[in-house]
Design an enzyme around this catalytic site. Structure first.
Site, short mmCIF file in Angstrom:
data_model
loop_
_atom_site.label_atom_id
_atom_site.label_comp_id
_atom_site.label_asym_id
_atom_site.label_seq_id
_atom_site.Cartn_x
_atom_site.Cartn_y
_atom_site.Cartn_z
N GLU A 36 -17.83 -8.62 10.46
CA GLU A 36 -18.77 -8.23 11.30
C GLU A 36 -19.78 -9.25 12.04
OE1 GLU A 36 -17.57 -5.18 8.40
OE2 GLU A 36 -18.20 -7.12 8.28
N ARG A 80 -24.46 -5.95 7.85
CA ARG A 80 -24.13 -7.21 7.70
C ARG A 80 -24.07 -8.26 8.87
NH1 ARG A 80 -18.62 -6.89 4.86
NH2 ARG A 80 -19.42 -8.07 3.23
N LYS A 107 0.88 -1.16 -0.07
CA LYS A 107 -0.11 0.18 -0.09
C LYS A 107 0.86 1.19 -0.02
CE LYS A 107 -3.78 0.20 2.54
NZ LYS A 107 -4.58 -0.01 3.73
#
Length: 634
Positions: free
Chosen positions: A366, A394, A282
């Site tokens: 989640e 979710r 990244k």
């Protein structure tokens, strides 16, 4: 004209030589940095996928071959290579480019996919559909930036492994773990061998012939197979994927475009599901991002290009929550914190610094976060689960059946609730107060300012026999609004004149409601404004207040259907209160990206629009509007 300006679609890449492709990669990075420095956005993830995305579009033929990105915030380079580079000055602005893939923008975008860990399921279905229809098309599922920590991705892999007719290439963009790259002639030779269909035929023939030898054949084959697997696992971390039955290529340097093209070409020829493991970093190519310790400029605010310094901002809701959690943590040794790959964005990094053993990041999971929290509560602790409001959707089943059913004391803190704006339809937290209304015993708080956030969070973690929820919006909180009185558990914010209109202001809409009251008072209309603080269950004091007024108006930045206003209306009907009610909230539609204030104005939730509608209702004597938000201005 730059090379990037000449790219109108992926096919333009195929005529470029190596030097031109290297220049193109540099131009892409320059544009990424320039664009996000002005408006913010997902810079780090996109800097890391420049060569990877170029290789995909040189090997595959989009849009005939479908490319699905997970998560979608890695899609900026994809947008540039599919003819949208010239529009990048409009990124994440009203009427401009979305921060995610978007069907309305381009035929090269098939799913928005801004909720993580879903791409492989989309890709599985697409590839199966093309196989059934007899279409000569490939599907490329690019998954990375943590998305493989989500359980849904592994459910998809389990099914993909047995779909041998699917022409599906899975690119694992590995920017979070450090594997030793396998480079050189031996690795290349092994990859070529493993993806050659004749290799599988040879292996099958050897297996059959050895197993046919009486006595020692089976043992000999098992030994050879173990040696082969051991050699491969020593060279590359492929065991997990191949144990699922998936062909594996890699790891490959994701910043080496030529190497990526070779790996992808081999995967494309294989004719069955293949995983290509790409190692990326990244922030690659921009020093400030690579040096950024927290998250390599995952999603910075506007910043100075030369220094990399983000532009100063005031304290936001998340900062106040972060400090409140640390203070609670010192007082309450039983309080623990959980998040789903959002440690810094939701502010739990401060709690983690003080209480590392009481902080858990479960990855993009989640559902697991909610049920694990239930287990922690059963074990005598009080978990605080902090996620973005849109992502709690979710885990609804887990909140309902795993937490609430078992009377677990778990507090869910929902950051970025209501209209968030810039990130578009999938990130507006406009669903939570509707879906949570159906959860028995759950209590839901919506603080109007930073002081109330501290008070309500304290009250929430004191509940040990039911789930509690505290929600707050994106950005800086407004100035504190002190109550002038109290009614039950509600704060009375305004009481002026006759009891004409009762305005029930939910959470962050309290400031708007006070402004509405000022406008109504100027028109000679008496107003009472109340903030329920806890919006579920409905406070009985609201029923008494409604009975005393001529009109009830509810204002919330949640979907108007099934929200707090709708629950209040049901409670009033059940109590036999006949006072007319107007419900004001977000229309049940997917909202295009724009600044929060712009969206609220557009959907009729500005003070002027609300006040005008109330004045008109009072003057006509027909104020009943149960299901629709106030008329939009203009």
């Amino acid at each position: 004209m730059s090379i990037l300006e000449s790219i109108s679609g992926p096919r333009d890449l195929r005529s470029l030589d190596d030097a031109e492709l290297e220049t193109l990669a540099s131009e892409i990075r320059d544009l990424l940095v320039r664009s996000t420095s002005k408006v913010g956005g997902h810079l780090g993830p996109n800097l890391g996928v420049v060569e990877l995305t170029m290789a995909i579009h040189r090997v595959f033929d989009s849009p005939r071959d479908r490319v699905v990105l997970d998560t979608g915030h890695q899609g900026y380079v994809h947008k540039m290579l599919t003819g949208r580079a010239g529009d990048f000055d409009t990124l994440r602005q009203e009427g401009g480019l979305s921060g995610y893939p978007s069907q309305s923008e381009s035929e090269h975008d098939i799913v928005e996919n801004s909720h993580a860990s879903t791409a492989l399921s989309y890709a599985d279905g697409l590839a199966k559909a093309y196989a059934i229809r007899g279409e000569d098309r490939h599907v490329v599922g690019v998954i990375g930036d943590g998305a493989l920590t989500g359980g849904m991705a592994w459910e998809a892999l389990n099914n993909i492994a047995v779909a041998q007719s699917s022409r599906l290439v899975i690119v694992v963009n590995d920017n979070g773990r450090s594997y030793t790259p396998t480079v050189g002639g031996l690795a290349t030779a092994l990859t070529s061998l493993r993806t050659d269909p004749r290799y599988e035929t040879l292996l099958d023939m050897v297996k059959r012939r050895l197993n046919a030898v009486p006595g020692v054949g089976t043992a000999a084959y098992d030994a050879l197979h173990a040696m082969k697997k051991g050699l491969k696992d020593a060279l590359a971390p492929q065991g997990l994927f191949e144990d699922l039955g998936l062909k594996y290529i890699g790891p490959v340097d994701g910043h080496d475009r030529a190497a990526m093209e070779t790996a992808l070409s081999q995967a494309k020829k294989y004719g069955a599901p293949v995983i290509v493991h790409a190692l990326t970093r990244k922030g690659f190519g921009y020093d400030a991002a690579e040096r950024h310790e927290a998250d390599q400029f995952h999603s910075p605010q506007p910043f100075d290009i030369e220094s990399g310094e983000e532009k100063a901002r005031g304290r936001i809701w998340t900062d106040h929550f972060a400090d409140d959690m640390v203070e609670i943590g010192h007082r309450r040794k039983d309080v623990v914190a959980i998040t789903a790959a959002m440690m810094h964005p939701v502010g739990l990094d401060k709690f983690q610094a003080h209480f590392p053993d009481r902080t858990f990041d479960v990855g993009i999971a989640e559902q697991h976060a909610a049920t694990s929290a239930a287990g922690l509560a059963m074990g005598g602790l009080h978990p605080v689960v902090a996620v973005y409001a849109t992502f709690l959707n979710r885990a609804f089943d887990q909140v309902l059946m795993d937490v609430a059913l078992h009377r677990c004391g778990v507090t869910f803190v929902l950051d970025r609730s209501g209209v968030t704006g810039d990130d578009g339809a999938s990130h507006n937290g406009m669903w939570d107060m509707s879906v949570l209304q159906v959860v028995p015993r759950l209590r839901l708080a919506a603080p109007r300012d930073a002081t109330r956030l501290r008070e309500l969070l304290d009250e929430a973690v004191a509940v040990d026999d039911a789930p509690t929820v505290v929600r707050f919006p994106k950005g800086p909180p407004p100035a504190d609004i002190e109550p002038v009185d109290r009614a039950g558990g509600c704060d009375v914010l305004v009481r002026s004149g006759a009891r004409d209109v009762l305005v029930v202001a939910v959470g962050s809409m309290a400031t708007t409601a006070v402004e509405v009251a000022d406008r109504l008072v100027a028109q000679g209309i008496g107003v009472t404004v109340v903030d329920p603080r806890w919006v579920k269950p409905v406070d009985p004091a609201l029923i008494d207040l409604a009975r005393e007024h001529r009109l009830v108006v509810s204002i919330e930045d949640n979907g108007v259907q099934g929200g707090c206003g709708a629950s209040l209306l049901q409670a009033l009907n059940a109590a036999g209160v006949t006072t007319p009610v107007r419900l004001h909230g977000v229309p049940q539609e997917f909202l295009d990206h724009a600044k929060r204030a712009v969206i609220l104005e557009r959907i009729g939730l500005s003070p002027q629009s609300l006040a005008r509608g109330i004045v008109e209702a009072m003057s006509t004597g027909s104020p009943l509007e149960h299901e629709q938000p106030v008329e939009r201005p203009g």
